[in-house]
Design a protein around this motif. Structure first.
Motif, PDB file in Angstrom:
ATOM      1  N   GLY A 236       1.714  -1.420   0.353  1.00  0.00           N
ATOM      2  CA  GLY A 236       1.491  -1.202   1.771  1.00  0.00           C
ATOM      3  C   GLY A 236       1.181   0.253   2.097  1.00  0.00           C
ATOM      4  O   GLY A 236       1.125   1.106   1.207  1.00  0.00           O
ATOM      5  N   CYS A 237       0.987   0.532   3.385  1.00  0.00           N
ATOM      6  CA  CYS A 237       0.593   1.883   3.786  1.00  0.00           C
ATOM      7  C   CYS A 237       1.067   2.177   5.205  1.00  0.00           C
ATOM      8  O   CYS A 237       0.953   1.333   6.092  1.00  0.00           O
ATOM      9  N   ASN A 238       1.603   3.393   5.388  1.00  0.00           N
ATOM     10  CA  ASN A 238       2.053   3.801   6.729  1.00  0.00           C
ATOM     11  C   ASN A 238       1.012   4.617   7.476  1.00  0.00           C
ATOM     12  O   ASN A 238       1.224   4.971   8.623  1.00  0.00           O
ATOM     13  N   TYR A 239      -0.070   4.991   6.807  1.00  0.00           N
ATOM     14  CA  TYR A 239      -1.158   5.646   7.530  1.00  0.00           C
ATOM     15  C   TYR A 239      -1.922   4.543   8.257  1.00  0.00           C
ATOM     16  O   TYR A 239      -1.766   3.355   7.946  1.00  0.00           O
ATOM     17  N   ARG A 240      -2.689   4.935   9.206  1.00  0.00           N
ATOM     18  CA  ARG A 240      -3.446   3.934   9.965  1.00  0.00           C
ATOM     19  C   ARG A 240      -4.878   4.419  10.146  1.00  0.00           C
ATOM     20  O   ARG A 240      -5.343   4.584  11.280  1.00  0.00           O
ATOM     21  N   CYS A 241      -5.562   4.690   9.061  1.00  0.00           N
ATOM     22  CA  CYS A 241      -6.949   5.151   9.171  1.00  0.00           C
ATOM     23  C   CYS A 241      -7.726   4.077   9.930  1.00  0.00           C
ATOM     24  O   CYS A 241      -7.555   2.876   9.664  1.00  0.00           O
ATOM     25  N   TYR A 243     -10.622   2.868  10.035  1.00  0.00           N
ATOM     26  CA  TYR A 243     -11.606   1.975   9.404  1.00  0.00           C
ATOM     27  C   TYR A 243     -10.958   0.998   8.430  1.00  0.00           C
ATOM     28  O   TYR A 243     -11.618   0.129   7.889  1.00  0.00           O
ATOM     29  N   CYS A 244      -9.666   1.155   8.172  1.00  0.00           N
ATOM     30  CA  CYS A 244      -9.068   0.526   6.987  1.00  0.00           C
ATOM     31  C   CYS A 244      -8.274  -0.734   7.330  1.00  0.00           C
ATOM     32  O   CYS A 244      -7.451  -0.746   8.251  1.00  0.00           O
ATOM     33  N   ILE A 245      -8.480  -1.756   6.529  1.00  0.00           N
ATOM     34  CA  ILE A 245      -7.820  -3.044   6.744  1.00  0.00           C
ATOM     35  C   ILE A 245      -6.460  -3.112   6.028  1.00  0.00           C
ATOM     36  O   ILE A 245      -5.628  -3.967   6.330  1.00  0.00           O
ATOM     37  N   GLY A 280      -0.222   3.212  -5.926  1.00  0.00           N
ATOM     38  CA  GLY A 280       0.277   3.051  -4.562  1.00  0.00           C
ATOM     39  C   GLY A 280      -0.876   3.316  -3.628  1.00  0.00           C
ATOM     40  O   GLY A 280      -1.808   4.044  -3.975  1.00  0.00           O
ATOM     41  N   GLN A 281      -0.805   2.768  -2.448  1.00  0.00           N
ATOM     42  CA  GLN A 281      -1.880   2.959  -1.481  1.00  0.00           C
ATOM     43  C   GLN A 281      -1.999   4.437  -1.100  1.00  0.00           C
ATOM     44  O   GLN A 281      -3.083   4.964  -0.964  1.00  0.00           O
ATOM     45  N   THR A 282      -0.844   5.081  -0.934  1.00  0.00           N
ATOM     46  CA  THR A 282      -0.793   6.548  -0.795  1.00  0.00           C
ATOM     47  C   THR A 282       0.334   6.986  -1.740  1.00  0.00           C
ATOM     48  O   THR A 282       1.421   7.334  -1.310  1.00  0.00           O
TER      49      THR A 282
HETATM   50 FE1  SF4 Z   1      -3.736   3.795   4.133  1.00  0.00          FE
HETATM   51 FE2  SF4 Z   1      -5.696   4.680   2.530  1.00  0.00          FE
HETATM   52 FE3  SF4 Z   1      -6.159   2.694   4.261  1.00  0.00          FE
HETATM   53 FE4  SF4 Z   1      -5.806   5.159   5.191  1.00  0.00          FE
HETATM   54  S1  SF4 Z   1      -7.475   4.461   3.851  1.00  0.00           S
HETATM   55  S2  SF4 Z   1      -4.847   3.287   6.006  1.00  0.00           S
HETATM   56  S3  SF4 Z   1      -4.298   5.967   3.753  1.00  0.00           S
HETATM   57  S4  SF4 Z   1      -4.761   2.631   2.513  1.00  0.00           S
END
Ligand code: SF4
Length: 526
Positions: A236-241, A243-245, A280-282
């Motif tokens: 999983g990921c806590n960033y919220r870019c 464009y990203c799903i 990991g995603q990040t």
């Molecule tokens: Fe998370 Fe990477 Fe997606 Fe950004 S691009 S929301 S850091 S997985």
């Protein structure tokens, strides 16, 4: 327990499963996890879909193109049902999570959709679809090959009461379960009323819940390589870019217990696998109690028998001085860093919600290069993000010229339903022809830079870890510490060996070389 002897008479033949994976390293690792779960349930792993009773297409949702490819592929696989009507075709992974039950509607021959948090329930789902193919009751984590249940994750093994099996769409029988909003005839993993099971009726199953604690602790994976092992440390990921799903398909960040990770790495080393890739995603935002990523990386690098450690993908904001210090001082940590930048202009970065500026990113690059001058850097770039002006695009080209990456993954922006960027005003979306032209320009520039860097390396002697046979007969492929691929004469007995290879030529992207001797003992022995 001998699972085969627990099967009913009509299922004595050992069932076969085939997992076909698309997408990122995390997805490849998930494919290995599913193979491990299926093998622990008594399935034989097939090499080809034509030999399988269960085919799982493990998907990616990051790009529209990838989804179209998967839909086409699933349509092809459907033909196998002509000769094998009881074949189960399932779609797993991010695209399954994103499309959910709509996927079952779009591809009625698909019987199972399962998101990235659902794999522990794979045996239960298959048991629902084909009663008798699996022994009753053994959930993933309890079967042969799994680690002791006492060490299961918080999610642990649990029943799948929510999979109230219902007749397939189009059946004359009325659905017995169902969730508000669920398509008729589809059992979902969301709470249902009723929940009666028609064991003989054809069923379809959607497992789409987010499991906030699921990190698949306690399950064995079936590793596809004896040279390099993926080790997911975070999901999983806590960033919220914008464009990203990923945050919508894989949920929030979940980090594994460091002791379990180290136990897994020690097990990998004991199998003679010399390289691990922490995933990991990040990956560098990893945190667990007193542990952060630099501490974990150092501990992994010091595991006896591990000679190379890589990690992907870090977020630039989480690249710290401590991380760079560990990379610079631990011999087993490869001198290679993938540092996704995405765009070279602050306005675009802001609209992407990347949470850094170009100056801040370049400062990280400087910090890394001053500590590790020969580090190989790679990146990801998205061109033609909505609203990107020609000037902003040019700034991205300038950034590539300034950093001079050893490698780059270059994409056109691809809208994904449900992500914030899709809600930007329509007039900001870049016309296809312009987007394509920008992509071609950025590719041409990067190819040129990469070829210049690689030509400068010809003549050097490097250490490679031999991975596999090359397509050209009599050649093997090895990877350098800086993640570059070298083809050189040799045989399959060299797989897994470290060799010193002199680089004799380059295509611009990859190298040719000749072996000059065995590799050195660079890995740390604790
Ligand atoms: Fe998370 Fe990477 Fe997606 Fe950004 S691009 S929301 S850091 S997985």
């Amino acid at each position: 327990m001998d699972l085969l002897h627990t099967m009913t008479h009509d299922s004595v033949r050992r069932r076969r499963a085939y997992v076909e994976t698309y997408g990122c390293q995390m997805n490849i690792s998930d494919g290995e996890l599913m193979q491990g779960i299926l093998a622990a349930q008594g399935f034989e792993l097939a090499d080809r879909p034509e030999e399988a009773d269960v085919i799982l297409v493990n998907t990616c949702a990051v790009r529209e193109h990838a989804e179209q490819r998967v839909l086409g592929r699933v349509g092809q696989l459907r033909k196998l049902k002509k000769h094998r009507p009881d074949l189960v075709i399932g779609v797993t992974g991010c695209m399954a999570q994103r499309m959910g039950e709509a996927l079952l509607e779009r591809a009625p021959y698909v019987e199972l959709v399962m998101g990235p948090d659902g794999y522990r329930r794979l045996p239960d789902a298959l048991r629902n679809l084909r009663p008798g193919w699996l022994p009753a009751g053994a959930g993933a984590g309890d079967a042969a090959g799994a680690r002791p249940a006492a060490r299961a994750a918080p999610a642990g093994r649990r029943e799948l009461p929510v999979l109230g099996a219902v007749p397939a769409a189009g059946s004359a029988t009325a659905p017995v379960g169902g969730t508000a909003g669920a398509m008729p005839g589809v059992a979902t993993s969301r709470p249902v009323s009723g929940g009666g099971v028609h064991a003989t009726a054809p069923q379809r199953v959607a497992v789409l819940d987010f499991e906030p604690h699921e990190n698949y602790e306690g399950l064995e994976v079936r590793r596809g390589s004896r040279v390099s092992a993926w080790v997911p440390i975070q999901r999983g990921c806590n960033y919220r870019c914008t464009y990203c799903i990923v945050p919508y398909t894989r949920g929030s960040e979940k980090n594994r217990d460091p002791e379990r990770i180290l136990e897994e790495v020690r097990g990998i080393a004991a199998q003679g696998i010399p390289e691990v890739v922490l995933l990991g995603q990040t990956v560098n935002s990893y945190e667990h109690g007193e542990w952060d990523f630099p501490r974990l990386l150092r501990a992994v690098a010091r595991v006896d028998g591990i000679r190379r450690v890589r990690f992907t993908s870090p977020h630039p904001n989480d690249v710290s001085e401590r991380l760079v210090e560990v990379m610079a001082t631990e011999p087993a940590v490869c001198r290679q860093l993938h540092l996704p930048v995405q765009a070279g202009h602050d306005r675009t970065l802001k609209r992407m919600l990347r949470r850094y500026t170009v100056a801040g990113y370049l400062e990280k690059v400087r910090m890394v290069r001053s500590a590790i001058p020969d580090i190989a850097l790679s990146t990801d770039v998205i061109v033609a993000f909505p609203g990107e002006t020609e000037e902003e695009f040019e700034a991205t080209l300038d950034l590539l010229r300034a950093v001079r990456y050893d490698d780059a993954f270059l994409y056109r922006y691809s809208p994904r339903d449900g992500t914030p960027a899709t809600r930007l005003p329509r007039e900001q979306f870049i016309p296809d022809a312009v987007a394509q032209e920008r992509l071609e320009r950025v590719i041409a520039l990067q190819r040129k830079i990469q070829a210049e860097i690689n030509r400068g390396e010809v003549g050097r002697t490097v250490e490679v870890l031999v991975e596999r046979e090359a397509r050209s007969e009599g050649d093997m492929l090895g990877r350098t510490e800086s993640n570059k691929v070298v083809a050189f004469p040799g045989g399959p007995e060299l797989v897994g060996r470290f060799l010193r290879v002199r680089l004799t030529g380059t295509t611009g992207a990859t190298f040719t070389g000749e072996v000059v001797g065995p590799g050195e003992e660079v890995g740390r022995v604790a």
